[in-house]
Design a protein around this motif. Structure first.
Motif, PDB file in Angstrom:
ATOM      1  N   PHE A  34       1.120  -0.902  -0.178  1.00  0.00           N
ATOM      2  CA  PHE A  34       0.158   0.053   0.223  1.00  0.00           C
ATOM      3  C   PHE A  34       1.438   1.086   0.250  1.00  0.00           C
ATOM      4  CE2 PHE A  34      -4.647  -1.653   0.914  1.00  0.00           C
ATOM      5  CZ  PHE A  34      -4.315  -3.092   1.813  1.00  0.00           C
ATOM      6  N   TYR A  36       0.907   5.258   0.969  1.00  0.00           N
ATOM      7  CA  TYR A  36      -0.415   6.511   1.393  1.00  0.00           C
ATOM      8  C   TYR A  36       0.756   7.210   1.815  1.00  0.00           C
ATOM      9  CZ  TYR A  36      -3.076   2.960   4.047  1.00  0.00           C
ATOM     10  OH  TYR A  36      -3.980   1.623   4.343  1.00  0.00           O
ATOM     11  N   SER A  43      -3.520  12.340   9.812  1.00  0.00           N
ATOM     12  CA  SER A  43      -3.526  10.946   9.498  1.00  0.00           C
ATOM     13  C   SER A  43      -3.063  10.065   8.453  1.00  0.00           C
ATOM     14  CB  SER A  43      -4.065  10.203  10.106  1.00  0.00           C
ATOM     15  OG  SER A  43      -5.163  10.075   9.613  1.00  0.00           O
ATOM     16  N   GLN A 101       9.663   4.134   6.354  1.00  0.00           N
ATOM     17  CA  GLN A 101       9.623   5.679   7.897  1.00  0.00           C
ATOM     18  C   GLN A 101       9.854   6.554   6.895  1.00  0.00           C
ATOM     19  OE1 GLN A 101      12.573   3.775   6.330  1.00  0.00           O
ATOM     20  NE2 GLN A 101      14.355   4.592   6.037  1.00  0.00           N
TER      21      GLN A 101
ATOM     22  N   PHE B  34      -6.876  -1.105  14.034  1.00  0.00           N
ATOM     23  CA  PHE B  34      -5.755  -1.486  14.881  1.00  0.00           C
ATOM     24  C   PHE B  34      -5.570  -0.059  14.983  1.00  0.00           C
ATOM     25  CE2 PHE B  34      -4.382  -4.612  11.437  1.00  0.00           C
ATOM     26  CZ  PHE B  34      -5.593  -4.657  11.338  1.00  0.00           C
ATOM     27  N   TYR B  36      -1.706   2.798  16.409  1.00  0.00           N
ATOM     28  CA  TYR B  36      -0.482   3.149  16.244  1.00  0.00           C
ATOM     29  C   TYR B  36      -0.205   3.791  16.764  1.00  0.00           C
ATOM     30  CZ  TYR B  36      -1.443   0.678  11.636  1.00  0.00           C
ATOM     31  OH  TYR B  36      -1.258  -0.690  10.651  1.00  0.00           O
ATOM     32  N   SER B  43       7.573   7.234  11.363  1.00  0.00           N
ATOM     33  CA  SER B  43       6.837   6.612  10.988  1.00  0.00           C
ATOM     34  C   SER B  43       6.223   5.978  12.230  1.00  0.00           C
ATOM     35  CB  SER B  43       7.519   4.573  10.025  1.00  0.00           C
ATOM     36  OG  SER B  43       6.190   4.715   9.011  1.00  0.00           O
ATOM     37  N   LEU B  44       4.497   4.933  11.012  1.00  0.00           N
ATOM     38  CA  LEU B  44       4.211   4.427  12.314  1.00  0.00           C
ATOM     39  C   LEU B  44       4.101   3.641  12.888  1.00  0.00           C
ATOM     40  CD1 LEU B  44       1.910   6.866  10.194  1.00  0.00           C
ATOM     41  CD2 LEU B  44       0.413   4.888  11.020  1.00  0.00           C
ATOM     42  N   LEU B  46       2.961  -0.222  14.722  1.00  0.00           N
ATOM     43  CA  LEU B  46       1.899  -0.374  15.319  1.00  0.00           C
ATOM     44  C   LEU B  46       2.270  -0.814  17.063  1.00  0.00           C
ATOM     45  CD1 LEU B  46      -0.822  -1.930  14.370  1.00  0.00           C
ATOM     46  CD2 LEU B  46       0.546  -4.181  13.975  1.00  0.00           C
ATOM     47  N   ILE B  93      -3.125   7.150  16.215  1.00  0.00           N
ATOM     48  CA  ILE B  93      -4.466   6.969  15.347  1.00  0.00           C
ATOM     49  C   ILE B  93      -4.769   5.849  15.185  1.00  0.00           C
ATOM     50  CG2 ILE B  93      -3.676   7.073  12.580  1.00  0.00           C
ATOM     51  CD1 ILE B  93      -1.342   8.540  13.128  1.00  0.00           C
ATOM     52  N   ASN B 102      -7.885  -6.211   3.216  1.00  0.00           N
ATOM     53  CA  ASN B 102      -6.996  -5.938   3.224  1.00  0.00           C
ATOM     54  C   ASN B 102      -6.885  -4.464   3.570  1.00  0.00           C
ATOM     55  OD1 ASN B 102      -5.934  -8.601   4.388  1.00  0.00           O
ATOM     56  ND2 ASN B 102      -5.314  -8.902   2.869  1.00  0.00           N
ATOM     57  N   THR B 103      -7.797  -3.623   3.106  1.00  0.00           N
ATOM     58  CA  THR B 103      -6.891  -1.849   2.797  1.00  0.00           C
ATOM     59  C   THR B 103      -7.569  -1.479   4.138  1.00  0.00           C
ATOM     60  OG1 THR B 103      -7.727  -2.320   0.533  1.00  0.00           O
ATOM     61  CG2 THR B 103      -7.963   0.556   2.358  1.00  0.00           C
ATOM     62  N   GLN B 104      -6.983  -0.594   5.024  1.00  0.00           N
ATOM     63  CA  GLN B 104      -6.849  -0.028   6.223  1.00  0.00           C
ATOM     64  C   GLN B 104      -6.756   1.461   5.699  1.00  0.00           C
ATOM     65  OE1 GLN B 104      -3.627  -1.041   9.438  1.00  0.00           O
ATOM     66  NE2 GLN B 104      -3.566  -2.772   8.584  1.00  0.00           N
ATOM     67  N   TYR B 105      -8.100   2.193   6.985  1.00  0.00           N
ATOM     68  CA  TYR B 105      -8.420   3.641   6.384  1.00  0.00           C
ATOM     69  C   TYR B 105      -8.913   4.045   7.547  1.00  0.00           C
ATOM     70  CZ  TYR B 105     -10.917   1.574   2.025  1.00  0.00           C
ATOM     71  OH  TYR B 105     -11.508   1.342   1.152  1.00  0.00           O
ATOM     72  N   PHE B 106      -7.570   4.672   7.988  1.00  0.00           N
ATOM     73  CA  PHE B 106      -7.644   5.390   8.928  1.00  0.00           C
ATOM     74  C   PHE B 106      -7.767   6.742   9.365  1.00  0.00           C
ATOM     75  CE2 PHE B 106      -2.920   4.148   9.406  1.00  0.00           C
ATOM     76  CZ  PHE B 106      -2.911   3.800   8.602  1.00  0.00           C
ATOM     77  N   GLY B 107      -8.387   6.979  11.080  1.00  0.00           N
ATOM     78  CA  GLY B 107      -9.158   7.901  11.732  1.00  0.00           C
ATOM     79  C   GLY B 107      -7.933   9.298  11.446  1.00  0.00           C
ATOM     80  N   PRO B 108      -8.572  10.354  11.212  1.00  0.00           N
ATOM     81  CA  PRO B 108      -7.970  11.513  11.856  1.00  0.00           C
ATOM     82  C   PRO B 108      -6.454  11.401  12.912  1.00  0.00           C
ATOM     83  CG  PRO B 108      -9.963  12.344  12.538  1.00  0.00           C
ATOM     84  CD  PRO B 108      -9.729  10.560  12.560  1.00  0.00           C
ATOM     85  N   GLY B 109      -6.900  10.776  13.936  1.00  0.00           N
ATOM     86  CA  GLY B 109      -5.137  10.806  15.541  1.00  0.00           C
ATOM     87  C   GLY B 109      -6.228  12.041  16.340  1.00  0.00           C
TER      88      GLY B 109
END
Lengths: 109, 115
Positions: A34, A36, A43, A101, B34, B36, B43-44, B46, B93, B102-109
């Motif tokens: 993926f 992003y 985010s 990263q 998930f 993070y 980086s993020l 997990l 996040i 499998n696609t993850q959609y993220f919240g705004p944090g």
């Protein structure tokens, strides 16, 4: 330890140019990836995913996957200043994402 | 479609207090969520994976008694940072994925600052 590597940059390109972002991964068995985009303080936003060897195009974005060489890339055509952000590559490991990263991209007007 | 919200968007608390962060999938049922954590210029990372109705699976090095995760419904997961300390200050996040995808959609944090 499965890893995803990206050059942190910053990568600077002029407006209108093609930006090329690269990512390598360690797990030879990885199947899908993926990309992003993350603006500073925000985010991640999904750009696209790819799971087949070759190219996948979506608008100005093209993802490329080469499983033999274990790299994934993202091309951004006609780069705009609004594309300036950090681009994160992620390896999908059974539903869990292993992130690189990130590469900081700066598009200069 | 595929919108994930988080609340609050930012919080400042005193050391020793607990903070709860909510993550909601607004237009789909999230079988997996998930959590993070992201420190500046990194980086993020997990922290944990949670499936609706079952206990969360924590990543190595993440204290499950400090970061309590509850995924009580298909649209809501919560993360509680217990006895927060300044080193817990970070950007938290959540992301959500729909069953079988499998696609993850993220919240705004949520930006947490512990004084």
């Amino acid at each position: 330890q499965k890893e995803v590597e990206q050059n942190s940059g910053p990568l600077s390109v002029p407006e209108g140019a093609i930006a090329s972002l690269n990512c390598t991964y360690s797990d030879r068995g990885s199947q899908s990836f993926f990309w992003y985009r993350q603006y500073s303080g925000k985010s991640p936003e999904l750009i696209m995913f790819i799971y087949s060897n070759g190219d996948k195009e979506d608008g100005r974005f093209t993802a490329q996957l080469n499983k033999a060489s274990q790299y994934v890339s993202l091309l951004i055509r006609d780069s705009q200043p609004s594309d300036s952000a950090t681009y994160l590559c992620a390896d999908n490991q059974g539903g869990k994402l292993i992130f690189g990263q990130g590469t900081e991209l700066s598009v200069k007007p | 479609g595929a919108v994930v919200s988080q609340h609050p968007s930012w919080v400042i608390c005193k050391s020793g207090t607990s903070v709860k962060i909510e993550c909601r999938s607004l237009d789909f049922q999230a079988t997996t969520m998930f959590w993070y954590r992201q420190f500046p210029k990194q980086s993020l990372m997990l922290m944990a994976t949670s499936n609706e109705g079952s206990k969360a699976t924590y990543e190595q090095g993440v204290e499950k008694d400090k970061f309590l995760i509850n995924h009580a419904s298909l649209t809501l997961s919560t993360l509680t940072v217990t006895s927060a300390h300044p080193e817990d200050s970070s950007f938290y996040i959540c992301s959500a994925s729909e069953g079988g995808r499998n696609t993850q959609y993220f919240g705004p944090g949520t930006r947490l600052t512990v004084l």
